[in-house]
Write an enzyme that holds these catalytic residues in place. Sequence first.
Site, PDB file in Angstrom:
ATOM      1  N   GLY A  31       0.821  -1.216   0.000  1.00  0.00           N
ATOM      2  CA  GLY A  31       0.000   0.000   0.000  1.00  0.00           C
ATOM      3  C   GLY A  31       0.853   1.264   0.000  1.00  0.00           C
ATOM      4  O   GLY A  31       2.026   1.231  -0.371  1.00  0.00           O
ATOM      5  N   GLY A  36       5.229   4.297  -9.012  1.00  0.00           N
ATOM      6  CA  GLY A  36       5.956   3.042  -9.228  1.00  0.00           C
ATOM      7  C   GLY A  36       5.011   1.856  -9.164  1.00  0.00           C
ATOM      8  O   GLY A  36       5.007   0.995 -10.063  1.00  0.00           O
ATOM      9  N   HIS A  37       4.194   1.813  -8.111  1.00  0.00           N
ATOM     10  CA  HIS A  37       3.193   0.746  -8.008  1.00  0.00           C
ATOM     11  C   HIS A  37       2.200   0.806  -9.177  1.00  0.00           C
ATOM     12  O   HIS A  37       1.834  -0.216  -9.752  1.00  0.00           O
ATOM     13  CB  HIS A  37       2.386   0.877  -6.712  1.00  0.00           C
ATOM     14  CG  HIS A  37       3.186   0.802  -5.459  1.00  0.00           C
ATOM     15  ND1 HIS A  37       3.441   1.907  -4.676  1.00  0.00           N
ATOM     16  CD2 HIS A  37       3.773  -0.252  -4.837  1.00  0.00           C
ATOM     17  CE1 HIS A  37       4.147   1.534  -3.625  1.00  0.00           C
ATOM     18  NE2 HIS A  37       4.368   0.244  -3.686  1.00  0.00           N
ATOM     19  N   GLN A  61       8.104  -9.447   7.683  1.00  0.00           N
ATOM     20  CA  GLN A  61       9.285  -9.036   6.923  1.00  0.00           C
ATOM     21  C   GLN A  61       9.952  -7.802   7.521  1.00  0.00           C
ATOM     22  O   GLN A  61      10.940  -7.312   6.983  1.00  0.00           O
ATOM     23  CB  GLN A  61       8.948  -8.817   5.446  1.00  0.00           C
ATOM     24  CG  GLN A  61       8.172  -7.555   5.139  1.00  0.00           C
ATOM     25  CD  GLN A  61       7.726  -7.508   3.676  1.00  0.00           C
ATOM     26  OE1 GLN A  61       6.896  -8.293   3.239  1.00  0.00           O
ATOM     27  NE2 GLN A  61       8.282  -6.588   2.910  1.00  0.00           N
ATOM     28  N   GLY A 148       8.652  -4.608  -8.867  1.00  0.00           N
ATOM     29  CA  GLY A 148       9.517  -3.545  -9.329  1.00  0.00           C
ATOM     30  C   GLY A 148      10.989  -3.931  -9.267  1.00  0.00           C
ATOM     31  O   GLY A 148      11.413  -4.662  -8.376  1.00  0.00           O
ATOM     32  N   GLN A 149      11.772  -3.424 -10.217  1.00  0.00           N
ATOM     33  CA  GLN A 149      13.216  -3.681 -10.209  1.00  0.00           C
ATOM     34  C   GLN A 149      13.936  -2.834  -9.162  1.00  0.00           C
ATOM     35  O   GLN A 149      15.109  -3.038  -8.901  1.00  0.00           O
ATOM     36  CB  GLN A 149      13.804  -3.425 -11.597  1.00  0.00           C
ATOM     37  CG  GLN A 149      13.457  -4.541 -12.583  1.00  0.00           C
ATOM     38  CD  GLN A 149      13.924  -4.244 -13.995  1.00  0.00           C
ATOM     39  OE1 GLN A 149      14.527  -3.210 -14.257  1.00  0.00           O
ATOM     40  NE2 GLN A 149      13.622  -5.154 -14.905  1.00  0.00           N
ATOM     41  N   LYS A 150      13.232  -1.875  -8.562  1.00  0.00           N
ATOM     42  CA  LYS A 150      13.870  -1.102  -7.500  1.00  0.00           C
ATOM     43  C   LYS A 150      14.319  -2.037  -6.378  1.00  0.00           C
ATOM     44  O   LYS A 150      15.441  -1.935  -5.889  1.00  0.00           O
ATOM     45  CB  LYS A 150      12.920  -0.051  -6.938  1.00  0.00           C
ATOM     46  CG  LYS A 150      13.551   0.674  -5.767  1.00  0.00           C
ATOM     47  CD  LYS A 150      12.836   1.931  -5.414  1.00  0.00           C
ATOM     48  CE  LYS A 150      13.285   2.375  -4.049  1.00  0.00           C
ATOM     49  NZ  LYS A 150      12.762   1.462  -3.000  1.00  0.00           N
ATOM     50  N   ASP A 151      13.456  -2.955  -5.978  1.00  0.00           N
ATOM     51  CA  ASP A 151      13.842  -3.973  -4.996  1.00  0.00           C
ATOM     52  C   ASP A 151      14.421  -5.158  -5.762  1.00  0.00           C
ATOM     53  O   ASP A 151      13.826  -6.223  -5.836  1.00  0.00           O
ATOM     54  CB  ASP A 151      12.631  -4.372  -4.156  1.00  0.00           C
ATOM     55  CG  ASP A 151      12.078  -3.193  -3.379  1.00  0.00           C
ATOM     56  OD1 ASP A 151      12.868  -2.490  -2.723  1.00  0.00           O
ATOM     57  OD2 ASP A 151      10.865  -2.946  -3.443  1.00  0.00           O
ATOM     58  N   SER A 187       7.839   4.279  -1.043  1.00  0.00           N
ATOM     59  CA  SER A 187       6.953   4.715   0.045  1.00  0.00           C
ATOM     60  C   SER A 187       7.741   5.441   1.117  1.00  0.00           C
ATOM     61  O   SER A 187       7.242   6.352   1.761  1.00  0.00           O
ATOM     62  CB  SER A 187       6.258   3.516   0.672  1.00  0.00           C
ATOM     63  OG  SER A 187       5.409   2.926  -0.275  1.00  0.00           O
TER      64      SER A 187
END
Lengths: 281, 281
Positions: A31, A36-37, A61, A148-151, A187
Site C-alpha cells: 500500500g 511506481g506501483h 518481513q 519492481g526492479q527497484k527492490d 513509500s
Amino acid sequence: MKTETTIQGLTASLSPARSSRKIIGFVPTMGNLHEGHLNLVREARRLCDVVVVSIFVNPIQFGPNEDFENYPRTLEHDSHLLAEVGCDIVFAPSVEQMYGHKPRLTNISVSDITNDLCGLQRPGHFDGVAVVVTKLFNMVQPNFAFFGQKDYQQLAVIRQFVRDLNIPLEVIGVPITRATDGLALSSRNGYLTEEQRKTAPIIFQSLKEAEQQLKQAVNLAEVLENIKQTLTQAGFIVDYVEARTLDLDKIEVFNQDVVLFVAAKLGTTRLIDNLQVKYTA
Amino acid sequence: MKTETTIQGLTASLSPARSSRKIIGFVPTMGNLHEGHLNLVREARRLCDVVVVSIFVNPIQFGPNEDFENYPRTLEHDSHLLAEVGCDIVFAPSVEQMYGHKPRLTNISVSDITNDLCGLQRPGHFDGVAVVVTKLFNMVQPNFAFFGQKDYQQLAVIRQFVRDLNIPLEVIGVPITRATDGLALSSRNGYLTEEQRKTAPIIFQSLKEAEQQLKQAVNLAEVLENIKQTLTQAGFIVDYVEARTLDLDKIEVFNQDVVLFVAAKLGTTRLIDNLQVKYTA
C-alpha cells in the site's frame, strides 16, 4: 473494482475468471501507493484479463527495530488510485486473515543471494517476503506476478523460489519509476524532510556518473569508491555500494552486464537504488 | 494410463482435465508400491475424476548414511499395479527433471513438530519432504492429496505447511494398511530377513496391548515402558516409544485421544508404526 478483505471473498471474486480461464495478473504491495506501483498495475492491465492488487503490510518481513508500526496505511487513497488505473480486485486482508490464530511453523528461506546487500542489515527480511508472497500466490493463483526492479534483490529472491518450488506463474520485473529529478519512487521517500528530499536524488546522479566512468574504462572498484565518497560528502550514511552480475554474483571487473547497488541513510530514512549498466566489448 | 517423465509432459497430460475443471487427486510415492500405496490410490479413485501418482525417490530427504542409493526402484512392476487400481497418470521424473541443473537455494522448514520422533534421527529429512511435496503440488495442482497415516509425523508436517502457506488443496490421511499378522506395510519390510519378518509384527502387537492397558487405566508412562521392554526382549533396538496428542503435542496423562508411536530397528532395518487410541471419559 471490488475490494476483498478475506481469502474466502477473494476466492469467490476470482472464481468466474478462473472458470473461464482468464489470464490473471497480480501485483503484491504494502500500500501507500505511488507511480511506481501504478506502473506495475498498468503493466498487469496491459498483459492480463483480470488484475488483482494486494495491499498488506506484512509484519514478518520487518525487523524488531524497523518501521512496521509506523508504515503508512492509506487504503482509501490507494483504492482511489487503483480504480483509476484499471485494477479489478483489491485484496486488503488483516494480519489475522493472513496468518490466522494458530502459530505458523513453516518458513521459506533462500540461501546465498539473501546473505548480503539488504539481507545483511535485515536478517529474516527475505524469509518474511518469501512466506507472504508464497501465501499470496497460493491465494490468487495468478498467471503473471509483477514486481519492481527497484527492490532488485527481492525480485531475484522471488524468481529463485518460484523456480526452485515450481510455482506455476511467470514473474515480471518492471523498471524503476523515478521522479523527474531521478529519485527512485519509494513509500519511504515520504519520511524525508524537505531538505533531505532535495539531497536524495544524488543517489541516482552518482549511479549515472558511475555508468559514465565505467564506459570510460575507470576501474570498477574505483567507481564504487567514487559513489561512496559522493554520497558521504552529501551527508548520507552509506550502508553499501556494490556491483553484481544480473544474477547477484560478485564481480570484480566490468567485463559483463553489471548492476550497481546503493543503500544509504538520510537521517533515519534508508533509501535504496540500483542501475543496470550494459557491457559492450 | 499414461506415464509422464517430464514436467512439460505432465502439464500437457493434465491440461484437458484442468480445462474441464475435473477434480484431480494426487498420490505422491517413492515407488516400490505395496497394498498401502494402492489403498491411497483407491481412495483417490473414489473421490476424484483424475488420479495422478508420482514415483520419485527424492534424494534430498535421505541422510548421508541412509538408503537412497539402495532404495528399490521397480517402475515397471509399479506401473502394472497402478494400472489395475485405476490410476490415470503416472509421473516418474528423473532427479534432473525435478531439481534441474542450477543449484536449488530455497528451503522449506517446519519447526516444532519436526524436532523429535523421526526428526531427531533424521535431521533435514522433513525439509526434504516439504520441498519435494511442495514442488509436486505445484506441478500437479491437485484438489486432493493422499498420504498414509503410517508416516503420521510426515502427514502432520504436510498438513502444517499446506495450512501455513495456503496451498490450495485438501490433504487426506488414509489409515494404515497392515499385513494379516498386523505388520504395517512398508517398502522397507522388503529389507527384512525371513526370521526378522516373523518378529516384526510384535510392534503392532505391543501397540494393541498398550491400547488395552490404557483402557484398563494403566499409567501412560508405564504403558510406554512396557512397549519398550516387549520390543527389546524380542530383539529390537528401540529408537523411540512415545505418546502424543493428535497434533503431536507431548502428553503425560491419558486424558484425551492419543497416538502411540514406535520406531525400532531389526538388524539394520528401521521400522515405524503408530496407533491412535480413543479416550472415553
